[in-house]
Enzyme design. Structure first.
Site, PDB file in Angstrom:
ATOM      1  N   ALA A   1       0.855  -1.183   0.000  1.00  0.00           N
ATOM      2  CA  ALA A   1       0.000   0.000   0.000  1.00  0.00           C
ATOM      3  C   ALA A   1       0.890   1.233   0.000  1.00  0.00           C
ATOM      4  CB  ALA A   1      -0.897  -0.011   1.227  1.00  0.00           C
ATOM      5  N   LYS A   2       0.256   2.366  -0.251  1.00  0.00           N
ATOM      6  CA  LYS A   2       0.989   3.634  -0.284  1.00  0.00           C
ATOM      7  C   LYS A   2       1.770   3.868   1.005  1.00  0.00           C
ATOM      8  CE  LYS A   2       0.728   5.878  -4.044  1.00  0.00           C
ATOM      9  NZ  LYS A   2      -0.518   6.092  -4.739  1.00  0.00           N
ATOM     10  N   ARG A   3       1.158   3.414   2.106  1.00  0.00           N
ATOM     11  CA  ARG A   3       1.764   3.656   3.413  1.00  0.00           C
ATOM     12  C   ARG A   3       2.979   2.778   3.651  1.00  0.00           C
ATOM     13  NH1 ARG A   3      -3.022   3.804   2.817  1.00  0.00           N
ATOM     14  NH2 ARG A   3      -3.681   1.683   3.057  1.00  0.00           N
ATOM     15  N   ASP A   4       3.200   1.838   2.727  1.00  0.00           N
ATOM     16  CA  ASP A   4       4.231   0.842   2.956  1.00  0.00           C
ATOM     17  C   ASP A   4       5.634   1.415   2.764  1.00  0.00           C
ATOM     18  OD1 ASP A   4       4.967  -1.733   3.629  1.00  0.00           O
ATOM     19  OD2 ASP A   4       3.341  -2.564   2.427  1.00  0.00           O
TER      20      ASP A   4
END
Ligand code: GLU
Length: 281
Positions: free
Chosen positions: A254-257
């Site tokens: 995910a983007k947050r990764d």
């Protein structure tokens, strides 16, 4: 026809391994076909897009060895083109304004019926509360939806070609499926004047994209895109949905990764060839 593909990141976070795979695969496919690789910045969500992320995405992509023609298309510059497409769908009588908030939709959908899908590619399937409202009654704060039953009523026989590993073959649009399992999607979001689906379709045509290369998670959205292309009289490209890069626990990135951010591997001394090996290219 010359092969034209694109990588279309949203500048809302760091480029991670999954994005790098998508961009490198598209770039490799374009090179192998003697075609063109384009970049498009999908920044219609002004609340989440940041110029700093955009700059870092360019930097990481260059570091990976990718190049593309300038100037890059930026969706925030393209609102009049989206407006024109939306007006066209409105003139065809296929749109309506909707004032429902998420909680209204949840409440209206709270009595699940056996065998009726609850969620489509755009989240919860809209129960149709505002469907009878005319566009002339549009109020500030409304979104604009596509009336899927009307949109598919006179749909010609439409198909698209998928070359990706999971869904390879020809896929026909099924009006019944679109009505039941996709529903009245949002064409213009609150404060944006457009949506992901509408912008992507308008821009893929404007950039003369012949092959859309992107992650498997967007396969279900493709039917929406092919429907919009058909309604608007736009060419339907060939689609290639690739496997997703997953983390060690098998979850998709995910983007947050940030742990899988290209910037982190660069800081640790990795070379572009290491990134290629990590994603299996
Ligand atoms: N902007 C989308 C994303 O970052 C990609 C859209 C597309 O390739 O169609 O997920």
């Amino acid at each position: 026809m010359r092969f034209v593909t694109r990588f279309a990141p949203s500048p809302t976070g760091p480029l991670h391994l999954g994005h790098a795979y998508s961009a490198m695969l598209a770039h490799d496919m374009a090179r192998a076909a003697g075609g063109v690789f384009l970049l498009r910045i999908e920044d219609i969500d002004r609340t989440r897009s940041r110029p700093e992320w955009e700059a870092r995405i360019f930097d990481d992509l260059h570091w990976l060895g990718l190049d593309w023609p300038e100037p890059v298309m930026r969706q925030s510059d393209r609102l009049p083109a989206y407006r024109a497409a939306l007006d066209r769908l409105t003139d065809m009588g296929l749109t309506y304004p909707c004032s429902c908030r998420r909680a209204d939709i949840e409440a209206a959908a709270s009595a699940p019926q056996e065998g009726v899908p609850q969620f489509g590619p755009d989240g919860r399937i809209y129960p149709g509360t505002c469907r009878a409202r005319p566009m002339s009654e549009m109020r500030g704060g409304d979104v604009i939806r596509l009336d899927m039953a009307r949109a598919t009523a006179a749909l010609p026989d439409t198909a698209f070609t998928e070359t990706g590993p999971r869904h390879e073959g020809t896929h026909r649009l099924d009006p019944g499926h679109l009505i039941r399992a996709v529903g009245d999607i949002v064409l213009a979001r609150r404060g944006m004047g457009t949506s992901y689906h509408l912008s992507v379709v308008v821009d893929d045509t404007a950039q003369n994209v012949t092959h859309v290369v992107r992650g498997e998670d967007l396969f279900d959205a493709t039917r929406i895109h092919v429907l919009l292309q058909t309604l608007l009289g736009l060419p339907v490209p060939t689609y290639h949905h690739h496997r997703l890069i997953r983390d060690d626990a098998g979850r998709r990135l995910a983007k947050r990764d940030d742990a899988r951010a290209i910037a982190k591997y660069r800081a640790e001394g990795a070379a572009p060839a290491d990134i290629r090996r990590m994603v299996g290219l």
